[in-house]
Design an enzyme around this catalytic site. Structure first.
Site, mmCIF file in Angstrom:
data_model
loop_
_atom_site.group_PDB
_atom_site.id
_atom_site.type_symbol
_atom_site.label_atom_id
_atom_site.label_comp_id
_atom_site.label_asym_id
_atom_site.label_seq_id
_atom_site.Cartn_x
_atom_site.Cartn_y
_atom_site.Cartn_z
ATOM 1 N N SER A 49 0.489 -0.924 -0.078
ATOM 2 C CA SER A 49 0.253 -0.243 0.055
ATOM 3 C C SER A 49 0.823 0.894 0.557
ATOM 4 C CB SER A 49 -1.208 0.526 1.155
ATOM 5 O OG SER A 49 -0.428 0.365 2.259
ATOM 6 N N ASP A 50 2.115 1.650 0.216
ATOM 7 C CA ASP A 50 2.895 2.321 0.764
ATOM 8 C C ASP A 50 3.851 2.578 -0.930
ATOM 9 O OD1 ASP A 50 3.268 3.732 3.396
ATOM 10 O OD2 ASP A 50 3.975 0.918 3.581
ATOM 11 N N LEU A 51 3.796 1.068 -1.115
ATOM 12 C CA LEU A 51 4.597 1.594 -2.741
ATOM 13 C C LEU A 51 3.581 2.088 -3.704
ATOM 14 C CD1 LEU A 51 7.273 -1.895 -2.113
ATOM 15 C CD2 LEU A 51 7.517 0.764 -0.746
ATOM 16 N N GLY B 267 2.555 5.573 -3.771
ATOM 17 C CA GLY B 267 3.783 5.823 -3.873
ATOM 18 C C GLY B 267 4.741 6.336 -5.251
#
Lengths: 392, 392
Positions: free
Chosen positions: B170-172, B175
């Protein structure tokens, strides 16, 4: 649909030869941002038009990947189809394709031919393994890219098999990366005046998400173990039982863990000599789990989500899609929208994950019927009515 | 490191207030493409500098997210630090932050203040739930975004629990989407001359990957079931046993299935009245699995990968990271590279998933030590030596 605000990519013209998933996702993202995406389809159409459950004869699966595009039918194996494509490319900014490497050449569109046709053209390719290397001729598929990239191997329960993700993540991540690459090439063209190739391979895209799993392997030469929903290095962390079901809690470091335990009136745990360090807590995992589950069983998911979030502890429900689409935050973020479909009903699709303040993503165009813009687009490109009729 | 070719984003200046993962991944992608990324760190530095296994005192985890950046230490809670940041922002193209919503305002950097400072500035935010809606104040974390977005709920074995992906997807994904949004806003600015806000929420990013899982839910109102590594609708498909281990095979439609069965000398299956339709094959799953496993057990993984790929059947190994990094295709694609580290050893990191033909992603700058460019960057911004010394 009345377009008052143009998207930030207004004026960018994209000739889209892609089908199925990775490429169409890339070009839909660009279309959502205002680019003029011209989807070139063979006479039988993108196969996804016939996939998934039909609503009044229309595929929601297709709608979810093809809003904000115009559809032009061309038979690229006929001389007239090839000629029409060349006319479109001469005037375009970007060509996107997701064939197997080498297919463009077979269509007469080698790198040299494309450059001669339009030196400003950016030629973007999404494929499985990349166009260089020993696997260049292998067919690709999301499941295989998940397997080959190492993504499946790190996912799954500690005592279970490697586990793929159900969504086609390798297709979609490659599609988003391709959008980055295309926009970077557009930006670079401002300086050089020239187009260039952009390529994203599905395996490379997923591999790029390995984060600390790869850096730890590089540093230690030890393979990461599968740990299911538990954190490999921290406890308590994971799923805990309330009176009416589980919630996920991410006590990612001691400061957050202290807030979590304080909220549960278990603050003493942090100073108890049995549990006063993370290694001790990892070793006492089962004792702590039952301490915490006992306390959380005294109240509901909603209660604990409220008080833990208010205390600054990251936590949430493991939601199924019915819960997701009923979630007031998902509604507030407009993550479900209805798109018009040419000659069809309005269909629900996912909303826009990129939120721009002044020129937001929007529904600029309905989901096109097959060839719904063949005449319009080819006339814009200067083909006569007779030429257009000759294509049919 | 000798830079002969400038990246396509050469000249784009990014002030990066992000830390940990989602934001640093976004700005690294832009730095790989040639942007001048100025990472503003608090005196203690990005916490990831201290995380993961250290190699000669340097974190490979940090290196994997922070190559191609310059590091400037500023205490944003001091007046001098705030003033220095304002000087940098006045001359920048993009500000990226991944604080909780509202933090920029607390630092004196409201939307209005930023616009007054630099009307061309693009202000990009990556956060958990978005800056509008009931969950705006909730803390976010990858595991929670996987749970709340529905991503966990669709993953896992048919008889098992919902299963997170181990990489911080989810972070990546957020990003990468933020990089798309930023570059779209840069493109939009060519026409308007004005900056705007860009926002990507981790939950929205993962939700946007639901593909046919969401479209089927919208069309049928039925929840997707977890199916582990099997395809929910097609058989044979999945993992099969060779003499020395399993391989993954994606017989996604009848034409490919026919090639698969022909290669195994099981072509008769397609016309046998017990198996001559996909519903019959789904019902006879166990019979077919043992037919196929028996045949494949007669030879090795390598054999079957060769002959099946040659026959156009998507297939591959479920590779662990040791296999991935020894894979000749991964090597040919340069997906592992060594980056220099300021005052440290060269470290292995993942390579560039976006391949550009003329102005490729490259190592433009080493991984910076904390504050390694404070003097250089602030002098470029016109601060005097005395002013720079006063910040220390």
């Amino acid at each position: 649909m009345a377009e008052l605000v143009k998207g930030p990519l207004d004026g960018l013209r994209i000739i889209d030869l892609t089908r199925v998933l990775s490429g169409p996702f890339c070009t839909m993202i660009l279309g959502d941002l205002g680019a003029d995406v011209i989807k070139i389809e063979p006479p039988k159409g993108d196969p996804v038009r016939a996939q998934g459950t039909m609503t009044e004869g229309h595929s929601g699966y297709f709608a979810g990947f093809n809003r904000n595009k115009r559809s032009v039918v061309l038979d690229l194996y006929s001389p007239a189809g090839k000629a029409a494509l060349s006319r479109l490319l001469a005037d375009a900014d970007v060509l996107v394709e997701n064939f197997r490497p080498g297919t463009l050449e077979k269509l007469g569109l080698s790198a040299g031919a494309l450059k001669a046709l339009n030196p400003r053209l950016i030629v973007a390719s999404v494929n499985g393994y990349g166009s260089q290397g020993p696997y260049v001729d292998r067919p690709a598929f999301d499941f295989i890219a998940q397997a080959m990239s190492g993504f499946m191997g790190v996912n799954g329960a500690a005592d279970g098999p490697p586990m793929r993700a159900a969504p086609p993540v390798s297709d979609l991540v490659a599609g988003i990366y391709a959008a980055v690459g295309i926009l970077a090439a557009v930006q670079g063209r401002e300086r050089t005046g020239k187009g260039q190739t952009v390529e994203v391979a599905m395996v490379n895209g997923l591999l790029s998400l390995m984060a600390y799993l790869s850096s730890e392997y590089f540093a230690t030469n030890e393979l990461p173990q599968r740990t299911g929903n538990d954190h490999p290095l921290v406890y308590p962390y994971g799923l805990f039982r309330c009176s009416d079901g589980q919630i996920a809690v991410a006590n990612s470091h001691d400061q957050i863990l202290r807030r979590f335990l304080d909220t549960l009136d278990l603050g003493w745990v942090m100073t108890d000599p049995r549990y006063d360090s993370n290694p001790k807590r990892m070793a006492a995992r089962e004792e702590l789990r039952s301490l915490i589950d006992n306390r959380m069983a005294g109240n509901t998911q909603d209660h604990w989500l409220d008080v833990l979030n208010a205390a600054g502890v990251p936590c949430g429900l493991v939601q199924d899609l019915a819960q997701v689409f009923a979630d007031p935050q998902v509604t507030a973020q407009e993550m479900v929208i209805e798109t018009p479909v040419q000659d069809g009903p309005a269909l629900k699709v996912l909303g826009f994950p990129i939120k721009l303040g002044s020129t937001p993503c929007a529904l600029h165009r309905p989901v096109p019927r097959l060839g719904g813009h063949t005449g319009e687009v080819l006339a814009e490109a200067g083909l006569s009515e007779a030429e257009i009729a000759g294509l049919g």
